[in-house]
Design an enzyme around this catalytic site. Structure first.
Site, mmCIF file in Angstrom:
data_model
loop_
_atom_site.group_PDB
_atom_site.id
_atom_site.type_symbol
_atom_site.label_atom_id
_atom_site.label_comp_id
_atom_site.label_asym_id
_atom_site.label_seq_id
_atom_site.Cartn_x
_atom_site.Cartn_y
_atom_site.Cartn_z
ATOM 1 N N ASP A 97 0.725 -1.284 0.427
ATOM 2 C CA ASP A 97 0.398 0.062 0.418
ATOM 3 C C ASP A 97 0.743 1.283 0.502
ATOM 4 O OD1 ASP A 97 -2.144 -1.719 0.159
ATOM 5 O OD2 ASP A 97 -1.558 -1.477 2.684
ATOM 6 N N GLY B 213 -10.836 -3.119 2.643
ATOM 7 C CA GLY B 213 -11.628 -2.361 3.571
ATOM 8 C C GLY B 213 -10.867 -2.471 5.049
ATOM 9 N N LYS C 78 2.929 10.071 -0.567
ATOM 10 C CA LYS C 78 2.531 10.306 1.061
ATOM 11 C C LYS C 78 3.216 11.409 1.442
ATOM 12 C CE LYS C 78 -1.831 7.229 1.375
ATOM 13 N NZ LYS C 78 -3.089 6.981 1.367
ATOM 14 N N ASN D 260 -5.427 -9.771 -4.360
ATOM 15 C CA ASN D 260 -5.180 -9.567 -3.519
ATOM 16 C C ASN D 260 -4.587 -8.171 -2.991
ATOM 17 O OD1 ASN D 260 -3.013 -10.752 -4.592
ATOM 18 N ND2 ASN D 260 -2.244 -11.537 -2.299
ATOM 19 N N GLN E 71 1.788 -5.778 -3.333
ATOM 20 C CA GLN E 71 2.345 -5.710 -1.361
ATOM 21 C C GLN E 71 3.701 -5.355 -1.210
ATOM 22 O OE1 GLN E 71 1.323 -9.445 -3.470
ATOM 23 N NE2 GLN E 71 -0.433 -9.046 -3.102
ATOM 24 N N LYS F 119 2.112 1.664 -5.131
ATOM 25 C CA LYS F 119 3.089 1.560 -6.462
ATOM 26 C C LYS F 119 2.146 1.588 -7.816
ATOM 27 C CE LYS F 119 2.779 -2.568 -4.860
ATOM 28 N NZ LYS F 119 2.507 -2.206 -3.154
ATOM 29 N N LYS G 121 0.344 3.817 -8.192
ATOM 30 C CA LYS G 121 0.070 5.236 -8.927
ATOM 31 C C LYS G 121 1.709 5.502 -9.547
ATOM 32 C CE LYS G 121 0.896 10.435 -7.724
ATOM 33 N NZ LYS G 121 1.261 12.117 -7.472
ATOM 34 N N GLY H 164 -4.154 -3.922 -4.576
ATOM 35 C CA GLY H 164 -5.788 -3.130 -4.892
ATOM 36 C C GLY H 164 -4.441 -2.076 -5.091
ATOM 37 N N HIS H 165 -4.215 -1.458 -6.257
ATOM 38 C CA HIS H 165 -3.765 0.273 -7.013
ATOM 39 C C HIS H 165 -4.569 0.574 -7.415
ATOM 40 C CE1 HIS H 165 0.566 -3.240 -7.715
ATOM 41 N NE2 HIS H 165 -0.683 -3.351 -6.577
ATOM 42 N N THR H 166 -4.229 1.652 -6.365
ATOM 43 C CA THR H 166 -5.470 2.669 -6.766
ATOM 44 C C THR H 166 -4.211 3.826 -7.874
ATOM 45 O OG1 THR H 166 -6.408 2.697 -4.748
ATOM 46 C CG2 THR H 166 -6.647 5.207 -5.914
ATOM 47 N N THR I 148 -8.914 -3.392 -1.330
ATOM 48 C CA THR I 148 -9.182 -4.160 -1.592
ATOM 49 C C THR I 148 -10.525 -4.644 -0.229
ATOM 50 O OG1 THR I 148 -7.710 -5.541 -3.081
ATOM 51 C CG2 THR I 148 -9.504 -6.764 -1.862
HETATM 52 P P1 GDP Z 1 -0.449 0.060 -3.491
HETATM 53 O O1 GDP Z 1 -0.703 -1.153 -3.283
HETATM 54 O O2 GDP Z 1 0.862 0.625 -3.417
HETATM 55 O O3 GDP Z 1 -0.407 0.856 -5.247
HETATM 56 O O4 GDP Z 1 -1.441 1.756 -2.761
HETATM 57 P P2 GDP Z 1 -2.824 1.770 -2.646
HETATM 58 O O5 GDP Z 1 -3.195 1.485 -4.259
HETATM 59 O O6 GDP Z 1 -3.402 0.566 -1.779
HETATM 60 O O7 GDP Z 1 -2.702 3.086 -1.801
HETATM 61 C C1 GDP Z 1 -1.842 3.583 -2.275
HETATM 62 C C2 GDP Z 1 -3.219 5.092 -1.781
HETATM 63 O O8 GDP Z 1 -2.753 6.740 -1.615
HETATM 64 C C3 GDP Z 1 -4.049 4.779 -2.239
HETATM 65 O O9 GDP Z 1 -5.388 5.774 -2.882
HETATM 66 C C4 GDP Z 1 -2.913 6.295 -3.788
HETATM 67 O O10 GDP Z 1 -3.891 6.929 -4.365
HETATM 68 C C5 GDP Z 1 -2.330 7.215 -2.820
HETATM 69 N N1 GDP Z 1 -2.015 7.351 -2.941
HETATM 70 C C6 GDP Z 1 -0.591 7.205 -4.075
HETATM 71 N N2 GDP Z 1 0.535 8.382 -3.726
HETATM 72 C C7 GDP Z 1 -0.054 9.415 -3.102
HETATM 73 C C8 GDP Z 1 0.229 10.526 -2.513
HETATM 74 O O11 GDP Z 1 1.167 10.979 -2.619
HETATM 75 N N3 GDP Z 1 -0.170 10.994 -1.848
HETATM 76 C C9 GDP Z 1 -1.443 10.982 -1.657
HETATM 77 N N4 GDP Z 1 -2.352 11.881 -0.433
HETATM 78 N N5 GDP Z 1 -1.770 9.534 -1.270
HETATM 79 C C10 GDP Z 1 -1.379 9.310 -2.114
#
Ligand code: GDP
Length: 426
Positions: A13, A303, A332, A38, A225, A16, A18, A40-42, A301
Site C-alpha cells: 500500500d 476496506g 504521501k 489480494n 504487496q 505502487k 500511482k 489493490g492498486h489505486t 480490496t
Molecule cells: P499500492 O497497492 O502500493 O498501489 O497502494 P494503494 O493503492 O493500496 O494505496 C495507496 C493510496 O494512496 C491510493 O489511494 C493512492 O491513490 C494514494 N496515494 C498515492 N500517492 C499519494 C500521495 O502522494 N498522496 C496522497 N495523499 N495519496 C497518495
C-alpha cells in the site's frame, strides 16, 4: 528506463499503482509479476479513481501493453469483472495479456482458505480470503496438476483438472473441516462462463517479454504487496505467498536479473501494515489515527483499517538492500502536512545493542525498541507544489533524511493522489 522494477519498500500500500501509472506513460509494456486479486492498486486520473486488483497499472495508457505474468495467480471471475468495469468506464483492455503459465485461483481455493482461517480463529494469518495462498500452495505441490491460465481455453481439459483437484480438496473439506464436498459441476459452472470471456487474453508471456527486450522496448515490472510481506524476506509467517521483492520480477516473467536497469522502491512517508505481524514503529494512539485519517489508510480490496506508524529508516535501509534499489519514490508526503514535528526511526535497540538493519528472525524484530529522531514539520499543504524547489526546506530535509537512511537517492516525490502531484527529480 529500459527495464524498471517498481517494488514496495514496506508492507504494501505504498502507492505502487500511482508510480507505475506515471512510469507507464513512457513504457511499452507493464508486467505485473506476482500476487493476485489480494492487491489493490489505486490510480487517480483527472480526479477519477481506478482501483485495480489484477490488471497492471499501465492499463490507463492506451499505447501500453499490459501483461499479467506467470508469477501471478488469476481469479477469472475477478478478472472478468475488472475488465468489464474498466470497459464500462471507457478504458480499453485490448492491450491486456495474461501469461499461459499463470495459475488460476479456483472456487475451492477460496473455500479452503476460508475454512482454514476460521479454524485458526484469532491465531489466523489475516489473509484477504481471495484464495491466493492455496493457489500458490497447489502450484508448489504440482500434482494433482492445478489449473493454469491456458487451461481455461478448453472446457474438456478444465473439467478434467477440476475433477482431479476435487478428489483431493474434498477430502480436506469433508474430513478436516466437516463441510459438504464441492461437485465438479458446480465448480465448472462457476468458472466456465468467466473462462470463456477471459481466455482470449492468454499469451506466451515469456515470449512477449523477450521479444520486447530484444526490440529494446521500455518495460516496467510492477510488484504487488511489499518487501516485508515477501514469502522469504518478510516477517514470516505473516507474509504473502509470493515474492514481491525486486528479484521476484525475474520469476515467471521471462527475464533474468541482468536485464533489469533500475529498481524504484516505493516508500510511503510513514509506515502502514494490514493484518497481523510485527510493526516496530506502529502508533496505536492518536498519532496513528491521524495518519490513518489523513492518509485514508483503509484497504482498497478489503476496506480493513491499516495499522499506522512513523517512517522506519531501518526498514528503508534493509529494503533497499533486499531489492537492490537504485532509487526511491517517496509517496504521501502531503499526509504529514499538519505535523509540527515528525518522529523518524533511525535505528533499533535490542538488549542494549544498536541495529541498523532488520533482523531476519521475526521474533527478534518483535523485541526491538525503535530509536527516534524528531524532524521539523512544514505545517503547510504540499498538494499544489510541482517542483522540488517549491517544497519547504523542512519537507526537503525530510525527504533527504529518507534517502540518507536508505542509502539510495530519491527519484520521485509524490504529494497527492493525482498524476500531476508528482515530482520527478533530476
Ligand atoms: P499500492 O497497492 O502500493 O498501489 O497502494 P494503494 O493503492 O493500496 O494505496 C495507496 C493510496 O494512496 C491510493 O489511494 C493512492 O491513490 C494514494 N496515494 C498515492 N500517492 C499519494 C500521495 O502522494 N498522496 C496522497 N495523499 N495519496 C497518495
Amino acid at each position: 528506463m529500459a527495464c524498471t522494477v517498481v517494488v514496495g519498500g514496506q508492507w504494501g500500500d505504498e502507492g505502487k499503482g500511482k508510480i507505475t501509472d506515471i512510469l507507464a506513460e513512457q513504457a511499452d509494456l507493464v508486467v505485473r509479476y506476482q500476487g493476485g486479486s489480494n492487491a489493490g492498486h489505486t490510480v487517480v486520473v483527472g480526479g477519477e479513481e481506478f482501483k485495480l486488483h489484477l490488471i497492471p497499472s499501465g492499463i490507463l495508457h492506451p499505447d501500453c501493453t499490459c501483461l499479467m505474468a506467470g508469477g501471478t495467480v488469476i481469479d477469472p471471475l475477478v478478472l472478468r469483472d475488472e475488465i468489464e468495469g474498466l470497459k464500462a468506464r471507457g478504458v480499453s483492455c485490448d492491450n491486456l495479456r495474461v501469461s499461459y503459465t499463470a495459475h488460476v485461483v479456483m472456487p475451492y481455493h477460496k473455500r479452503i482458505e476460508e475454512l482454514a482461517e476460521q479454524a485458526r480463529g484469532r491465531g489466523g494469518i489475516g489473509t484477504t480470503l481471495r484464495g491466493i495462498g492455496p493457489a500458490y500452495t497447489d502450484k508448489a505441490a504440482r500434482m494433482p496438476r492445478p489449473v493454469r491460465f491456458r487451461d481455461l481455453t478448453d472446457a474438456h481439459r478444465l473439467r478434467e483438472l477440476i475433477t482431479g483437484q476435487l478428489e483431493h480438496k474434498n477430502i480436506i473439506i469433508e474430513h478436516q473441516y466437516g463441510q459438504p464436498p464441492l461437485t465438479v459441476d458446480e465448480v465448472f459452472q462457476q468458472v466456465w462462463p468467466a473462462a470463456q470471456e477471459v481466455s482470449s487474453y492468454a499469451t506466451d508471456g515469456h515470449r512477449l517479454v523477450q521479444d520486447s527486450l530484444r526490440a529494446r522496448k521500455r518495460i516496467v515490472f510492477e510488484g504487488a504487496q511489499g518487501t516485508f510481506l515477501d514469502l522469504d524476506c518478510g516477517t514470516y509467517p505473516f507474509v504473502t505467498s509470493s515474492h514481491p521483492v525486486a528479484g521476484g520480477a525475474c520469476l515467471g516473467t521471462g527475464i533474468g536479473p541482468t536485464a533489469i536497469d533500475e529498481v524504484i522502491m516505493v516508500t510511503k512517508a510513514y509506515t502502514t501494515r494490514v493484518g497481523a505481524g510485527v510493526l516496530p514503529t506502529e502508533d496505536e494512539g492518536d498519532a496513528g489515527q491521524l495518519l490513518r485519517d489523513h492518509g485514508h489508510e483503509y484497504g482498497t480490496t478489503t476496506g480493513r483499517p491499516r495499522r499506522c506508524g512513523w517512517l522506519d529508516g531501518v526498514v528503508a535501509r534493509t529494503a533497499a538492500m533486499l531489492n537492490g534499489a537504485t532509487s526511491i519514490a517517496v509517496t504521501k508526503l502531503d499526509v504529514l502536512d499538519s505535523l509540527a514535528t515528525i518522529p523518524v526511526c533511525v535505528g533499533y535497540e535490542i538488549d542494549g545493542v544498536m541495529l541498523d538493519i532488520v533482523p531476519s528472525w521475526p521474533e527478534d524484530l518483535e523485541k526491538v525498541k525503535p530509536v527516534y529522531e524528531e524532524l521539523a514539520g512544514w505545517q503547510q499543504p504540499l498538494g499544489d507544489m510541482r517542483k522540488w524547489d517549491q517544497l519547504p526546506s523542512q519537507a526537503q530535509a525530510y525527504v533527504e533524511r529518507i534517502a540518507e537512511l536508505a542509502g539510495v537517492p530519491v527519484s520521485i516525490v509524490s504529494v497527492g493522489q493525482g498524476r500531476e502531484q508528482t515530482m520527478l527529480l533530476g
